[in-house]
Design a protein around this motif. Structure first.
Motif, PDB file in Angstrom:
ATOM      1  N   TRP A   1      11.718  -2.601 -14.430  1.00 39.78           N
ATOM      2  CA  TRP A   1      11.489  -1.262 -13.882  1.00 39.78           C
ATOM      3  C   TRP A   1      10.452  -0.512 -14.710  1.00 39.78           C
ATOM      4  O   TRP A   1       9.609   0.203 -14.158  1.00 39.78           O
ATOM      5  N   HIS A   2      10.502  -0.643 -16.033  1.00 44.53           N
ATOM      6  CA  HIS A   2       9.500   0.018 -16.875  1.00 44.53           C
ATOM      7  C   HIS A   2       8.100  -0.513 -16.594  1.00 44.53           C
ATOM      8  O   HIS A   2       7.144   0.247 -16.496  1.00 44.53           O
ATOM      9  N   ARG A   3       7.982  -1.838 -16.458  1.00 46.74           N
ATOM     10  CA  ARG A   3       6.680  -2.425 -16.165  1.00 46.74           C
ATOM     11  C   ARG A   3       6.184  -2.023 -14.778  1.00 46.74           C
ATOM     12  O   ARG A   3       4.994  -1.783 -14.578  1.00 46.74           O
ATOM     13  N   ALA A   4       7.105  -1.956 -13.792  1.00 40.22           N
ATOM     14  CA  ALA A   4       6.714  -1.563 -12.437  1.00 40.22           C
ATOM     15  C   ALA A   4       6.226  -0.114 -12.416  1.00 40.22           C
ATOM     16  O   ALA A   4       5.203   0.197 -11.796  1.00 40.22           O
ATOM     17  N   ARG A   5       6.934   0.774 -13.102  1.00 46.22           N
ATOM     18  CA  ARG A   5       6.496   2.173 -13.151  1.00 46.22           C
ATOM     19  C   ARG A   5       5.168   2.309 -13.877  1.00 46.22           C
ATOM     20  O   ARG A   5       4.313   3.092 -13.463  1.00 46.22           O
TER      21      ARG A   5
ATOM     22  N   TRP B   1       2.802   0.053 -13.973  1.00 44.39           N
ATOM     23  CA  TRP B   1       1.777  -0.477 -13.071  1.00 44.39           C
ATOM     24  C   TRP B   1       1.462   0.502 -11.944  1.00 44.39           C
ATOM     25  O   TRP B   1       0.309   0.709 -11.591  1.00 44.39           O
ATOM     26  N   VAL B   2       2.499   1.144 -11.386  1.00 45.66           N
ATOM     27  CA  VAL B   2       2.295   2.105 -10.293  1.00 45.66           C
ATOM     28  C   VAL B   2       1.497   3.312 -10.775  1.00 45.66           C
ATOM     29  O   VAL B   2       0.626   3.821 -10.067  1.00 45.66           O
TER      30      VAL B   2
ATOM     31  N   ILE C   1       0.911   7.621 -18.734  1.00 45.56           N
ATOM     32  CA  ILE C   1       2.259   8.127 -18.957  1.00 45.56           C
ATOM     33  C   ILE C   1       2.242   9.609 -18.628  1.00 45.56           C
ATOM     34  O   ILE C   1       1.543  10.393 -19.268  1.00 45.56           O
ATOM     35  N   LEU C   2       3.000   9.971 -17.591  1.00 46.31           N
ATOM     36  CA  LEU C   2       2.946  11.341 -17.088  1.00 46.31           C
ATOM     37  C   LEU C   2       3.809  12.312 -17.876  1.00 46.31           C
ATOM     38  O   LEU C   2       3.510  13.487 -17.928  1.00 46.31           O
TER      39      LEU C   2
END
Length: 87
Positions: free
Chosen positions: A59-63, A65-66, A71-72
């Motif tokens: 999930w961390h990698r997917a976020r 990548w998206v 980093i917001l």
């Protein structure tokens, strides 16, 4: 019950059940989109079990990548460290 370790109990040899079950299910399901999704999921599960990764890592990698690597938001702990230099 600790659900994070549920996948460790379903090992069949060296491969866990999250890899075997989608492949078996794709043999029964006939739509190509469903088969593609199941095979993709099984491939990701196989990679994660082979490398010792967790679902949280995925999930961390997917976020990451998206968002395109940006980093917001940062945690309050991070900004406290920036201000004071200690946690």
């Amino acid at each position: 019950m600790d659900w994070r370790n549920a996948g460790y109990r379903t090992k069949i040899g060296s491969i866990d059940g999250s890899v075997i079950f989608p492949l078996l299910l794709s043999a029964i399901v006939f739509h190509y989109v469903t088969i593609g999704c199941l095979v993709l999921y099984a491939g990701m599960s196989l990679y994660m079990s082979y490398r010792g990764r967790s679902m949280q890592w995925l999930w961390h990698r997917a976020r990451y990548w998206v968002r395109g690597g940006v980093i917001l938001a940062r945690t309050p702990r991070y900004w406290r460290y920036v201000r004071t230099g200690k946690y």
